[in-house]
Design an enzyme around this catalytic site. Structure first.
Site, PDB file in Angstrom:
ATOM      1  N   ASP A  73       0.848  -1.184   0.000  1.00 34.34           N
ATOM      2  CA  ASP A  73       0.000   0.000   0.000  1.00 34.34           C
ATOM      3  C   ASP A  73       0.882   1.232   0.000  1.00 34.34           C
ATOM      4  OD1 ASP A  73      -2.873   0.929   0.152  1.00 34.34           O
ATOM      5  OD2 ASP A  73      -1.932   2.154   1.686  1.00 34.34           O
TER       6      ASP A  73
HETATM    7  N1  LIG Z   1       3.036   3.750 -12.747  1.00 33.74           N
HETATM    8  C1  LIG Z   1       3.181   4.387 -11.544  1.00 33.74           C
HETATM    9  N2  LIG Z   1       2.311   4.099 -10.527  1.00 33.74           N
HETATM   10  C2  LIG Z   1       2.504   4.775  -9.360  1.00 33.74           C
HETATM   11  C3  LIG Z   1       3.500   5.750  -9.176  1.00 33.74           C
HETATM   12  N3  LIG Z   1       3.405   6.234  -7.889  1.00 33.74           N
HETATM   13  C4  LIG Z   1       2.378   5.565  -7.295  1.00 33.74           C
HETATM   14  N4  LIG Z   1       1.846   4.677  -8.181  1.00 33.74           N
HETATM   15  C5  LIG Z   1       0.720   3.738  -7.966  1.00 33.74           C
HETATM   16  O1  LIG Z   1      -0.244   4.321  -7.105  1.00 33.74           O
HETATM   17  C6  LIG Z   1      -0.968   3.264  -6.491  1.00 33.74           C
HETATM   18  C7  LIG Z   1      -1.044   3.521  -4.994  1.00 33.74           C
HETATM   19  O2  LIG Z   1      -2.241   2.970  -4.495  1.00 33.74           O
HETATM   20  P1  LIG Z   1      -2.279   1.607  -3.650  1.00 33.74           P
HETATM   21  O3  LIG Z   1      -3.500   1.650  -2.820  1.00 33.74           O
HETATM   22  O4  LIG Z   1      -0.964   1.367  -3.000  1.00 33.74           O
HETATM   23  O5  LIG Z   1      -2.403   0.459  -4.732  1.00 33.74           O
HETATM   24  P2  LIG Z   1      -3.599   0.186  -5.768  1.00 33.74           P
HETATM   25  O6  LIG Z   1      -3.226   0.742  -7.102  1.00 33.74           O
HETATM   26  O7  LIG Z   1      -4.899   0.625  -5.176  1.00 33.74           O
HETATM   27  O8  LIG Z   1      -3.553  -1.384  -5.935  1.00 33.74           O
HETATM   28  P3  LIG Z   1      -3.700  -2.476  -4.756  1.00 33.74           P
HETATM   29  O9  LIG Z   1      -2.305  -2.908  -4.424  1.00 33.74           O
HETATM   30  O10 LIG Z   1      -4.524  -3.540  -5.407  1.00 33.74           O
HETATM   31  O11 LIG Z   1      -4.383  -1.768  -3.609  1.00 33.74           O
HETATM   32  C8  LIG Z   1      -0.197   1.959  -6.782  1.00 33.74           C
HETATM   33  O12 LIG Z   1      -0.803   1.244  -7.837  1.00 33.74           O
HETATM   34  C9  LIG Z   1       1.162   2.484  -7.208  1.00 33.74           C
HETATM   35  O13 LIG Z   1       1.833   1.565  -8.052  1.00 33.74           O
HETATM   36  C10 LIG Z   1       4.392   6.018 -10.264  1.00 33.74           C
HETATM   37  O14 LIG Z   1       5.283   6.863 -10.199  1.00 33.74           O
HETATM   38  N5  LIG Z   1       4.211   5.307 -11.404  1.00 33.74           N
END
Ligand SMILES: Nc1nc2c(ncn2[C@@H]2O[C@H](COP(=O)(O)OP(=O)(O)OP(=O)(O)O)[C@@H](O)[C@H]2O)c(=O)[nH]1
Length: 196
Positions: A73
């Protein structure tokens, strides 16, 4: 085989490109409710990210007995205020204007679980200082990057044009993207999930 309990495309991509065999199994947890509860409990945003990662691992664990589950997360922290992902491009514009010219942290947490128990956890908080970009740059950036920004907690892809938003970054691009690889790969080798 490592189970990645995440719907994040970049986390999957980083693991696959690093040569880590995975099966993805995204899970749905009520992140808003968990964040609110963590705030009521007085947890820091960094501790909250780990709590959310643990909730995701727990949700996946029963479906994959005897497998290692990786969950993650990431929370954006601007001067103590947590930002969730933008839901619309208008919200993305507003987020970026709020972050403009300031330093924020990305609290990034990982947890490895097996048979309902936590085997390893790691968190780190890269810090990024956004330059005072022009309105013309912001328009061009939003137009080029499009709705891919809505999957990114900071409304930027550091591996893409998002790098142009910053004039100072303290921390690894993998941790910024949501998956600190070196500590994770060490943990996977220690558990013979990867060869030493
Ligand atoms: N491609 C990319 N994604 C980013 C970057 N910074 C943050 N993210 C994405 O932002 C999201 C943060 O939200 P989370 O709640 O951690 O993850 P999520 O996308 O909801 O996916 P889950 O793990 O299923 O919860 C993640 O998917 C990270 O990979 C970046 O610089 N590049």
């Amino acid at each position: 085989m490592l189970i990645l309990a995440s719907g994040s495309a970049i986390r999957r991509q980083l693991l696959q490109e690093a040569g880590v065999p995975i099966t993805t199994h995204p899970v749905a947890v009520d992140e808003d409710a968990l964040r609110h509860h963590a705030e009521q409990e007085g947890l820091s945003l960094r501790e909250t990210a780990l709590t959310l990662a643990r909730a995701k691992a727990r949700a996946a664990s029963s479906a994959f007995p005897h497998h290692y589950i990786l969950a993650a997360d990431q929370l954006l922290d601007l001067e103590g205020t947590a930002f969730a992902k933008a839901r619309t491009m208008e919200e993305a514009r507003s987020h970026l204007l709020t972050l403009r010219g300031k330093t924020h942290a990305l609290h990034t947490a990982l947890t490895l679980w097996k048979d309902g128990q936590e085997s390893w956890a790691h968190s780190e908080s890269p810090r990024l200082t956004m330059r005072s970009f022009s309105p013309a740059f912001l328009d061009a950036y939003l137009h080029k990057e499009g709705t891919a920004l809505l999957a990114c907690v900071g409304c930027y892809r550091i591996e893409g044009m998002g790098i142009q938003l910053f004039h100072l970054i303290e921390g690894g691009h993998d941790a910024i993207a949501g998956l600190p690889l070196l500590p994770l790969l060490h943990a996977l080798r220690e558990r013979s999930i990867l060869p030493s």
